[in-house]
Design a protein around this motif. Structure first.
Motif: not given
Length: 309
Positions: A61-66, A72-74
């Motif tokens: 999930l960290v990599e998906a965010r990047k 950030d608030s989603a």
């Protein structure tokens, strides 16, 4: 129980039953799946025999965010394919009316109908962005409802067109899929991104350990590999242009993305039959007698397609 499946691409087994041959001898152009998939390597044996580790989920999930530049608030969760999410999303809201512009991917309407919704204008809207099969793109102005479901399963070909900046808006869920751009439909990996209150409830509906260990590892590696993604976007566009050139004397281009092209022909069923006799499977639609959708051929399939035409 006799359960009638909805019309989709794929279904190569039925084509083989009708036209003969073996699966290895067919070229399946009926889906919008990248024919040059992300190289998955060999997952560790521990990925198969142990329950998926929460640390591996968090890393994914960290990599998906990047990768998708998620606000950030989603919130974000991973799931066993976007279809598993589509089937559960209607249960998050009180039954009402939902606007689903057509033609489009038919599982959205089926899911809402199964939960008692009416398909017409209302306070909820579903868009497929870009749309399947015509490749239509939407804007934020098209989404003036209190509930917004944005299916971006094909959007990784053009990340600059993504509506991911809306993900932290209340009532919004954005879907992502690993089956199309990365060419890993069998991995069954999808994501829901959006309003934290909705994403938490959606996670509860899916249950624990939704994503298999090998999918967590492969998905993480793919999201980290931004060079592969960049190179793949260019390759897909080159191949889409090449396909248009091959088809220009046989059909009129009317839409699509760089993963699939939508053509207008005099008789879609006749063209599907013609290609199928050469063991090339295409996609036609129950609502149109003239539309044919073709995915991109593999490297060794271009000459066969030209010969079949």
């Amino acid at each position: 129980m006799n359960h009638k499946l909805r019309d989709h691409g794929g279904g190569l087994d039925a084509a083989i039953l009708q036209y003969g041959g073996t699966r290895a001898g067919w070229i399946d152009l009926s889906t919008g799946i990248n024919p040059h998939p992300y190289p998955i390597g060999t997952p560790a044996m521990s990925d198969w025999i142990q329950l998926p580790d929460q640390g591996a989920v968090n890393t994914l999930l960290v990599e998906a965010r990047k990768f998708w530049q998620i606000p950030d608030s989603a919130a974000i969760i991973a799931a066993p394919g976007a279809s598993a999410l589509i089937a559960r999303i209607p249960a998050l809201f009180p039954t009402a009316n939902v606007d689903i512009p057509t033609p489009t991917y038919n599982e959205h309407a089926a899911a809402f109908k199964a939960h008692g919704w009416q398909i017409n204008s209302g306070d909820a809207k579903v868009i497929v962005h870009p749309n399947n099969p015509d490749g239509r793109w939407y804007t934020a102005d098209d989404l003036q409802t209190s509930v917004r479901i944005i299916d971006e399963s094909f959007c990784d070909v053009a990340p600059d067109r993504s509506l991911i900046h809306l993900a932290d808006t209340p009532g919004t869920i954005i879907l992502k899929s690993f089956g199309k751009f990365w060419g890993l439909a069998g991995l069954r990996l999808g994501f829901a991104i959006g309003d934290p209150a909705l994403i938490v409830r959606l996670s509860d509906l899916i249950g624990p350990w939704p994503v298999a260990g090998p999918a967590l590892r492969i998905g993480t590696a793919a999201l980290q590999d931004t060079k592969w993604a960049h190179d793949t976007r260019q390759r897909l566009q080159d191949d889409a242009d090449r396909l248009d050139t091959v088809m220009q004397d046989h059909a009129q281009l009317i839409g699509g993305t760089s993963l699939f092209r939508l053509y207008d022909v005099p008789d879609a069923a006749q063209m599907q039959d013609q290609l199928a006799h050469h063991h090339i499977w295409s996609r036609i639609f129950p609502y149109s007698k003239t539309w044919v959708r073709l995915g991109l051929p593999p490297a060794d399939g271009w000459d066969r397609l030209k010969a079949a035409l």
